[in-house]
Design an enzyme around this catalytic site. Structure first.
Site, PDB file in Angstrom:
ATOM      1  N   ASP A 102       0.812  -1.212   0.000  1.00  0.00           N
ATOM      2  CA  ASP A 102       0.000   0.000   0.000  1.00  0.00           C
ATOM      3  C   ASP A 102       0.854   1.275   0.000  1.00  0.00           C
ATOM      4  OD1 ASP A 102      -2.583   1.309   0.508  1.00  0.00           O
ATOM      5  OD2 ASP A 102      -1.694   1.814   2.446  1.00  0.00           O
ATOM      6  N   HIS A 327       4.562  11.239  15.282  1.00  0.00           N
ATOM      7  CA  HIS A 327       4.301  12.472  14.536  1.00  0.00           C
ATOM      8  C   HIS A 327       4.121  13.690  15.463  1.00  0.00           C
ATOM      9  CE1 HIS A 327       3.967   9.723  11.318  1.00  0.00           C
ATOM     10  NE2 HIS A 327       2.673   9.495  11.351  1.00  0.00           N
TER      11      HIS A 327
HETATM   12  N1  LIG Z   1       0.285   2.312   4.371  1.00  0.00           N
HETATM   13  C1  LIG Z   1       0.477   3.443   5.014  1.00  0.00           C
HETATM   14  O1  LIG Z   1      -0.251   4.417   4.835  1.00  0.00           O
HETATM   15  C2  LIG Z   1       1.601   3.575   5.989  1.00  0.00           C
HETATM   16  C3  LIG Z   1       2.455   2.521   6.219  1.00  0.00           C
HETATM   17  N2  LIG Z   1       3.513   2.677   7.083  1.00  0.00           N
HETATM   18  C4  LIG Z   1       4.458   1.591   7.324  1.00  0.00           C
HETATM   19  O2  LIG Z   1       5.078   1.255   6.090  1.00  0.00           O
HETATM   20  C5  LIG Z   1       5.308  -0.135   5.996  1.00  0.00           C
HETATM   21  C6  LIG Z   1       4.581  -0.671   4.771  1.00  0.00           C
HETATM   22  O3  LIG Z   1       3.213  -0.394   4.893  1.00  0.00           O
HETATM   23  P1  LIG Z   1       2.130  -0.993   3.896  1.00  0.00           P
HETATM   24  O4  LIG Z   1       2.572  -0.825   2.494  1.00  0.00           O
HETATM   25  O5  LIG Z   1       0.831  -0.449   4.312  1.00  0.00           O
HETATM   26  O6  LIG Z   1       2.191  -2.513   4.281  1.00  0.00           O
HETATM   27  P2  LIG Z   1       1.551  -3.770   3.539  1.00  0.00           P
HETATM   28  O7  LIG Z   1       0.796  -4.525   4.567  1.00  0.00           O
HETATM   29  O8  LIG Z   1       0.856  -3.363   2.301  1.00  0.00           O
HETATM   30  O9  LIG Z   1       2.859  -4.616   3.250  1.00  0.00           O
HETATM   31  C7  LIG Z   1       3.802  -4.290   2.235  1.00  0.00           C
HETATM   32  C8  LIG Z   1       4.222  -5.568   1.523  1.00  0.00           C
HETATM   33  O10 LIG Z   1       4.887  -6.408   2.448  1.00  0.00           O
HETATM   34  C9  LIG Z   1       4.556  -7.767   2.175  1.00  0.00           C
HETATM   35  N3  LIG Z   1       3.960  -8.342   3.385  1.00  0.00           N
HETATM   36  C10 LIG Z   1       2.827  -7.969   4.010  1.00  0.00           C
HETATM   37  N4  LIG Z   1       2.608  -8.728   5.097  1.00  0.00           N
HETATM   38  C11 LIG Z   1       3.625  -9.590   5.172  1.00  0.00           C
HETATM   39  C12 LIG Z   1       3.980 -10.618   6.072  1.00  0.00           C
HETATM   40  N5  LIG Z   1       3.233 -10.898   7.129  1.00  0.00           N
HETATM   41  N6  LIG Z   1       5.102 -11.311   5.836  1.00  0.00           N
HETATM   42  C13 LIG Z   1       5.876 -11.020   4.789  1.00  0.00           C
HETATM   43  N7  LIG Z   1       5.588 -10.051   3.901  1.00  0.00           N
HETATM   44  C14 LIG Z   1       4.500  -9.342   4.089  1.00  0.00           C
HETATM   45  C15 LIG Z   1       3.566  -7.756   1.051  1.00  0.00           C
HETATM   46  O11 LIG Z   1       4.251  -7.977  -0.166  1.00  0.00           O
HETATM   47  P3  LIG Z   1       4.451  -9.427  -0.803  1.00  0.00           P
HETATM   48  O12 LIG Z   1       3.357 -10.298  -0.332  1.00  0.00           O
HETATM   49  O13 LIG Z   1       4.385  -9.158  -2.283  1.00  0.00           O
HETATM   50  O14 LIG Z   1       5.789  -9.816  -0.340  1.00  0.00           O
HETATM   51  C16 LIG Z   1       3.034  -6.354   1.016  1.00  0.00           C
HETATM   52  O15 LIG Z   1       2.662  -5.936  -0.267  1.00  0.00           O
HETATM   53  C17 LIG Z   1       4.812  -0.731   7.309  1.00  0.00           C
HETATM   54  O16 LIG Z   1       5.895  -0.806   8.189  1.00  0.00           O
HETATM   55  C18 LIG Z   1       3.808   0.302   7.794  1.00  0.00           C
HETATM   56  O17 LIG Z   1       3.676   0.273   9.174  1.00  0.00           O
HETATM   57  C19 LIG Z   1       3.759   3.865   7.710  1.00  0.00           C
HETATM   58  C20 LIG Z   1       2.938   4.941   7.512  1.00  0.00           C
HETATM   59  C21 LIG Z   1       1.777   4.890   6.685  1.00  0.00           C
HETATM   60  O1  LIG Z   2       1.654   7.374   9.858  1.00  0.00           O
HETATM   61  C1  LIG Z   2       0.464   7.447   9.657  1.00  0.00           C
HETATM   62  O2  LIG Z   2      -0.030   8.542   9.068  1.00  0.00           O
HETATM   63  C2  LIG Z   2      -1.276   8.525   8.421  1.00  0.00           C
HETATM   64  C3  LIG Z   2      -1.677   9.980   8.226  1.00  0.00           C
HETATM   65  O3  LIG Z   2      -0.748  10.609   7.406  1.00  0.00           O
HETATM   66  P1  LIG Z   2      -1.184  11.916   6.598  1.00  0.00           P
HETATM   67  O4  LIG Z   2       0.068  12.394   5.997  1.00  0.00           O
HETATM   68  O5  LIG Z   2      -2.211  11.460   5.589  1.00  0.00           O
HETATM   69  O6  LIG Z   2      -1.787  12.857   7.572  1.00  0.00           O
HETATM   70  C4  LIG Z   2      -2.318   7.774   9.223  1.00  0.00           C
HETATM   71  O7  LIG Z   2      -3.497   7.640   8.462  1.00  0.00           O
HETATM   72  C5  LIG Z   2      -1.793   6.410   9.570  1.00  0.00           C
HETATM   73  O8  LIG Z   2      -2.710   5.762  10.441  1.00  0.00           O
HETATM   74  C6  LIG Z   2      -0.463   6.489  10.249  1.00  0.00           C
HETATM   75  O9  LIG Z   2       0.104   5.191  10.352  1.00  0.00           O
END
Ligand SMILES: NC(=O)C1=CN([C@@H]2O[C@H](COP(=O)(O)OP(=O)(O)OC[C@H]3O[C@@H](n4cnc5c(N)ncnc54)[C@H](OP(=O)(O)O)[C@@H]3O)[C@@H](O)[C@H]2O)C=CC1
Ligand SMILES: O=C1O[C@H](COP(=O)(O)O)[C@@H](O)[C@H](O)[C@H]1O
Length: 578
Positions: A102, A327
């Protein structure tokens, strides 16, 4: 991934071995009049947006976002200018680990494309996606182009630029704990880098439980042998002091502190960057910045949507770990720190650590917890947090919290710093509100009635949406009488500045490429931050404190008002004035 870099001398073909300790004040020296990249240049006429500082593609001084020179280093005492990234001998490879996820789709690839669009990426850069999902290079490109809803996508030549950008994007599929897969990635990287000096940036966009595996494999099998290797680590950095220390210890088996870029994307937001400018370069503010004039400060984050699909992650953390401990606390530290010796990363981070260590750990009686419940309005119905299928039944994880914090130092003694953060509230907004003291012996007291709070000055920095800085002042309503009202001196960014404001991830990615650490979290800062929140989090979890329920789309639980009143504060965002 040791801390040794090999850099080419600009003027000769010899190669020097360089260690980070030879940086002057941690900042590379200026390389002037070389064919360097269009990185950020310093200009006094600074306007929001990193790109406004770009002057030309060639022959200019390269500056980091703190205004110090970048892109070149000193070799010990000989101040021989060296190009780091800008010449044709260098490459920068950015590998997004977790490319199918994501964050990668929503933020990282769009930010990289926006940087490319603005000519901010080095001449020889490539982007690699890495994750377990099987994809070809072409499929990655399709995925990127489909999800690229970035700020430049309506601009001139966007499609051409996109094609050129996508030509530089590649993909490798593998497990996060497979050294073999990372060795294959290394081969692919080498093939694209050719015989140039390779600089490698890995972005860990994966769940935190696999950070260490990925770092181990990247470090052992895919780090650069000729240039730098850096790793951007996404939050969460642990769940408490102990786990955060554990994570840092594990990462440091493979990386030096200088290689770790712990990202907090709020530090890349335009108004957060501006906080120090506002404070330290305006005589009208700095003298007021203390308990003598400031009555309280409020840091407010609200979202008008719930966890929507991220409940699995969120339930393990809750709003305090998700928003407040990082944050909002980072902004608080920037707001309250003493004047740093300079704008160098280490000087700023030293001051942030000092102020964080002067704070009192949070007390349960100064914290309100809430969780959103389902709600129907007309034909619309909004789910409860616990309706999210990824959330365990009966979860008591807070989706809202308000807290009062205190700094026990001479500048801030007795001033309440209130934080409020919540999901599924009535609005999406993030702001800092500074409420000043009453005017002593106010000659116009009778014009305000009995409620002097209504007449206090308030400075608001609205981080989002619609970035703005406004100051509420008392003013005479024009006319023959003497009626006063509260008006705003309003700096609304979209009215004042033309260009769009870059996304926080753009600024931070560029800083990581440039080696500028000012906006990244150092490990001692992280320790200090966790030390403030860990006792509270443990107590909440041991006592299984049930959150106060609030309806989806409301202003949050009423407990937040009582907390503010206990500290003689009114929430500025609920005054109904803006
Ligand atoms: N999404 C957001 O808005 C935000 C996210 N973050 C942080 O950024 C990082 C990535 O977030 P996000 O993209 O949402 O995460 P996702 O859950 O989408 O994971 C990213 C990728 O990691 C792989 N993955 C997911 N779960 C597992 C698992 N259990 N074991 C191994 N591989 C896994 C998958 O790829 P594949 O299966 O192809 O290997 C997935 O596409 C996290 O640490 C999150 O906390 C921080 C701020 C905001
Ligand atoms: O780190 C995070 O931030 C987002 C909010 O970010 P913003 O830049 O859109 O204000 C929040 O939605 C998420 O829960 C958190 O992990």
């Amino acid at each position: 991934m040791g801390g040794q870099l090999r850099l080419n001398l600009c003027s000769s073909t010899s190669v020097a071995t360089y260690s980070p300790s030879t940086f002057h004040n941690g900042t590379p020296y200026l390389c002037k009049k070389f064919n360097v990249l269009p990185f950020r240049t310093n200009s006094f006429n600074w306007v929001p947006g990193i790109y406004s500082r770009i002057q030309s593609r060639k022959h200019f001084e390269v500056m980091s976002s703190n205004g110090f020179p970048l892109n070149a280093v000193s070799l010990q005492d000989e101040q021989v200018p060296l190009t780091e990234l800008g010449n044709a001998e260098n490459t920068v490879s950015i590998t997004v680990i977790g490319a199918s996820g994501d964050l990668a789709k929503k933020k990282i690839f769009p930010a990289l494309f926006a940087l490319f669009y603005e000519d901010c990426l080095p001449e020889n850069f490539i982007v690699f996606g890495y994750s377990r999902t099987k994809m070809s290079d072409e499929e990655l490109r399709i995925m990127i182009s489909r999800t690229l809803t970035c700020r430049v996508d309506q601009r001139e030549n966007c499609e051409d630029k996109m094609d050129h950008f996508l030509e530089r994007c590649f993909y490798h599929s593998g497990q996060y704990n497979s050294e073999d897969a990372f060795a294959e990635l290394d081969c692919k990287l080498k093939e694209k880098e050719g015989c140039r000096v390779s600089n490698r940036l890995f972005y860990l966009s994966i769940p935190s439980n696999i950070f260490v595996d990925a770092v181990r494999c990247a470090s052992l099998k895919a780090s650069s042998t000729s240039g730098w290797t850096r790793v951007i680590v996404e939050k969460p950095f642990g769940r408490d002091l102990e786990s955060s220390n554990g994570l840092t210890r594990c990462l440091k088996k493979y990386l030096t502190e200088e290689q770790i870029f712990r990202i907090d994307h709020y530090l890349g937001k335009e108004l957060v960057e501006n906080l120090s400018v506002l404070r330290f370069s305006n005589l009208v503010f700095e003298p007021l910045w203390s308990r003598n004039y400031i009555r309280n400060v409020q840091f407010i984050f609200s979202e008008d949507f719930g966890t929507e699909g991220r409940g699995g992650y969120f339930d393990n953390y809750g709003i305090i770990r998700d928003i407040m401990q990082n944050h909002l606390l980072q902004i608080l530290a920037l707001f309250t720190m003493e004047t740093p010796v300079s704008m160098d990363a280490e000087d700023i981070r030293n001051e942030k650590v000092k102020v964080l260590r002067s704070m009192r750990p949070l007390q349960l009686e100064d914290v309100v917890l809430g969780q959103y419940k389902g709600h129907s309005k007309g034909s619309m119905s909004y789910p409860a947090y616990t309706d999210d299928t990824t959330v365990p039944n009966g979860s008591i994880t807070p989706t809202f919290s308000a807290a009062a914090l205190f700094i026990d130092n001479a500048r801030w003694d007795g001033v309440p710093f209130l934080m409020k953060a919540g999901k599924a509230l009535h609005t999406k907004r993030a702001e800092i509100r500074v409420q000043f003291r009453h005017v002593p012996g106010n000659l116009y007291k009778r014009n305000f009635g009995t409620d002097l709070d209504k007449a206090t000055n308030e400075l608001v920095l609205r981080l989002q949406p619609d970035e703005a800085i406004y100051l509420k002042i008392n003013n005479k309503v024009p006319g023959l009488g003497m009626r006063l009202d509260r008006s705003d001196l309003n700096l609304l960014y979209k009215a004042k500045y033309r260009g769009e404001i870059p996304d926080a991830y753009e600024r931070l990615l560029l800083d990581a490429i440039e080696g500028e650490r000012r906006l990244f979290i150092r490990s001692d800062e992280l320790d200090a931050a966790w030390a403030l929140f860990t006792p509270l989090l443990k107590e909440m979890e041991e006592k299984k404190i049930a959150p106060e329920l609030y309806p989806y789309g409301s202003r949050g639980p009423v407990g937040a008002h009582y907390l503010a009143a206990k500290h003689n504060v009114r929430w500025g965002d609920l005054s109904g004035e803006d």
